[in-house]
Design an enzyme around this catalytic site. Structure first.
Site, PDB file in Angstrom:
ATOM      1  N   LYS A   1       0.974  -1.213   0.083  1.00 24.76           N
ATOM      2  CA  LYS A   1       0.001  -0.004   0.035  1.00 24.76           C
ATOM      3  C   LYS A   1       0.974   1.263   0.119  1.00 24.76           C
ATOM      4  O   LYS A   1       1.030   2.054   0.991  1.00 24.76           O
ATOM      5  CB  LYS A   1      -0.915  -0.137   1.278  1.00 24.76           C
ATOM      6  CG  LYS A   1      -1.962   0.901   1.260  1.00 24.76           C
ATOM      7  CD  LYS A   1      -3.113   0.655   0.214  1.00 24.76           C
ATOM      8  CE  LYS A   1      -4.107   1.978   0.306  1.00 24.76           C
ATOM      9  NZ  LYS A   1      -5.305   1.575  -0.704  1.00 24.76           N
TER      10      LYS A   1
ATOM     11  N   ASP B   1      -6.598 -15.926   3.105  1.00 23.44           N
ATOM     12  CA  ASP B   1      -7.970 -16.589   3.538  1.00 23.44           C
ATOM     13  C   ASP B   1      -8.739 -16.308   2.024  1.00 23.44           C
ATOM     14  O   ASP B   1      -9.497 -17.204   1.797  1.00 23.44           O
ATOM     15  CB  ASP B   1      -8.457 -15.847   4.609  1.00 23.44           C
ATOM     16  CG  ASP B   1      -8.148 -16.616   5.839  1.00 23.44           C
ATOM     17  OD1 ASP B   1      -7.401 -17.334   5.909  1.00 23.44           O
ATOM     18  OD2 ASP B   1      -9.078 -16.541   6.726  1.00 23.44           O
TER      19      ASP B   1
ATOM     20  N   ASP C   1      -5.494  -3.387  -2.074  1.00 22.77           N
ATOM     21  CA  ASP C   1      -6.971  -3.213  -2.470  1.00 22.77           C
ATOM     22  C   ASP C   1      -7.251  -3.766  -3.824  1.00 22.77           C
ATOM     23  O   ASP C   1      -8.204  -4.641  -4.208  1.00 22.77           O
ATOM     24  CB  ASP C   1      -7.490  -1.815  -2.211  1.00 22.77           C
ATOM     25  CG  ASP C   1      -6.709  -0.635  -2.774  1.00 22.77           C
ATOM     26  OD1 ASP C   1      -5.572  -1.026  -3.249  1.00 22.77           O
ATOM     27  OD2 ASP C   1      -7.194   0.327  -2.919  1.00 22.77           O
TER      28      ASP C   1
HETATM   29 MG    MG Z   1      -5.267 -16.136   8.954  1.00 25.55          MG
END
Ligand code: MG
Ligand code: IPM
Length: 360
Positions: free
Chosen positions: A189, A250, A222
């Protein structure tokens, strides 16, 4: 050549013990077939360790890990602590301290999909066909480990990185890219964060000086979150800092159709650790219904770490053959689901009785 290895087993909480048991069953099948000897020393970590010893990472557990050739880790976390922000000790602290104590600065999460499971992906099949990337997540720095605390009216978590911390994980990522499709995507970022600007500077200089043959590109986090969904097959090696890597891995894990499929390795200065990326799934604990594939594939990554490439490949092939035979837990099929232990047994069985190839 036969080899002897000592493995520290930290089953942890929730479904951790049952999936770990299947991974060990598979490792034993590998030992039987290839003539190796593995020993297993168990130790407590997480909520169970808080319950038994008042500490999520008892000294004895750390000693067991330091004395082992590798660590097989189950899962950590318990709902008792999740909704209690005032809990003085938390299971997760055990894992974070373990990572820090062992200097496990690189978390490696491969995202590979099985052709027979493409229809389970939440994305359209044509989007996920060919997806094969690996996330290199920095694991012992950043906002997780910076100075943190509370003030009279608020709280803070500092994000800190040194150039050396960025350099060492980046080298591993570039080396791995050379064995793959030669591309590294740095996710940061840098339009906002000073630490991200340091990542760009260090990684760009390293690429130019030591890895000119590897293509480097950059992506804001993002945008990366979006691209992983829109064009997942475009990624090869994703390199990123601690918290961005936590979130993106994830996100990436659902591409495979189930969180129960993906393994990980954490490597660094001392004993390496292998764990499924899923959590402790407390609702399923003790029911023999959890998917053991991520734990089994983590064991395969451990074999690779030992330099046992053929053994690791044998485990992966056995997993694939098991899934193709329709032997899978409930998260992977709507028909008659197999139990956790049945999947482990099937994989172990395929390793022990390899299919004969008849040549004429
Ligand atoms: Mg994790
Ligand atoms: C992970 C987990 C951990 C993390 C938790 C359990 C502390 O989410 O391994 O990704 O945030 O690193």
């Amino acid at each position: 050549m036969s080899t002897t290895k000592h493995i520290a087993v930290l089953p942890g909480d929730g479904i951790g013990p049952e999936v770990t048991a299947q991974a060990i069953q598979v490792l034993q099948a590998v030992c039987d077939r290839f003539g190796h000897t593995f020993t297993y020393r168990y130790a407590d970590v997480g909520a169970i360790a808080i319950e038994r010893h008042g500490d999520p990472l008892p000294e004895a557990t750390l000693d067991t890990c330091l004395g082992a050739d590798a660590i097989l880790f189950g899962a950590i976390g318990h709902p008792r602590f999740d909704n209690d922000p005032s809990a003085p000790v938390r299971p997760e602290q055990g894992l974070l301290r373990l990572r820090k104590s062992l200097g496990l600065f690189a978390n490696i999460r491969p995202v590979t999909l099985y052709p027979s499971l493409l229809h389970l992906s939440p994305l359209k099949e044509e989007k996920v066909r060919g997806v094969d990337f690996v996330i290199y997540r920095e694991l012992t720095g950043g906002i997780y480990f910076g100075d943190k605390g509370q003030t009279p009216n608020g709280a803070y978590d500092h994000c800190v990185y040194t150039a050396a911390e960025i350099d060492r994980i980046s080298r591993l990522a570039f080396e791995h890219a050379r064995r793959r499709r030669n591309k590294v995507t740095l996710v940061d970022k840098a339009n906002v964060l000073e630490t991200s600007r340091l990542w760009r500077k260090v990684v760009t200089a390293l690429a130019a000086s030591d890895y000119p043959d590897v293509t480097l590109d950059w992506m804001y986090v993002d945008n990366a979150a979006m691209q992983i969904i829109q064009f997942p097959a475009a990624f090869d090696v994703v390199l990123t800092e601690n918290m961005f890597g936590d979130i993106l891995s994830d996100e990436a894990s659902v591409l495979a159709g189930s969180l129960g499929m993906l393994p990980s390795a954490s490597v660094g200065e001392k004993t390496a650790l292998f764990e499924p990326i899923h959590g402790s799934y407390p609702q399923a604990a003790g029911q023999d219904i959890a998917n053991p594939v991520a734990a089994i594939l983590s064991a395969a990554m451990m074999l690779e770490h030992f330099g046992l490439a053929e053994e690791a490949a044998t485990v992966r092939e056995a997993v694939q053959a098991t899934l193709e035979a329709g032997i899978a837990t409930a998260d992977l099929q709507t028909g008659k689901a197999s139990r956790c232990s049945e999947v482990g047994q099937a994989v172990a069985g395929m390793i022990l009785t390899p299919v004969e190839v008849i040549e004429n």
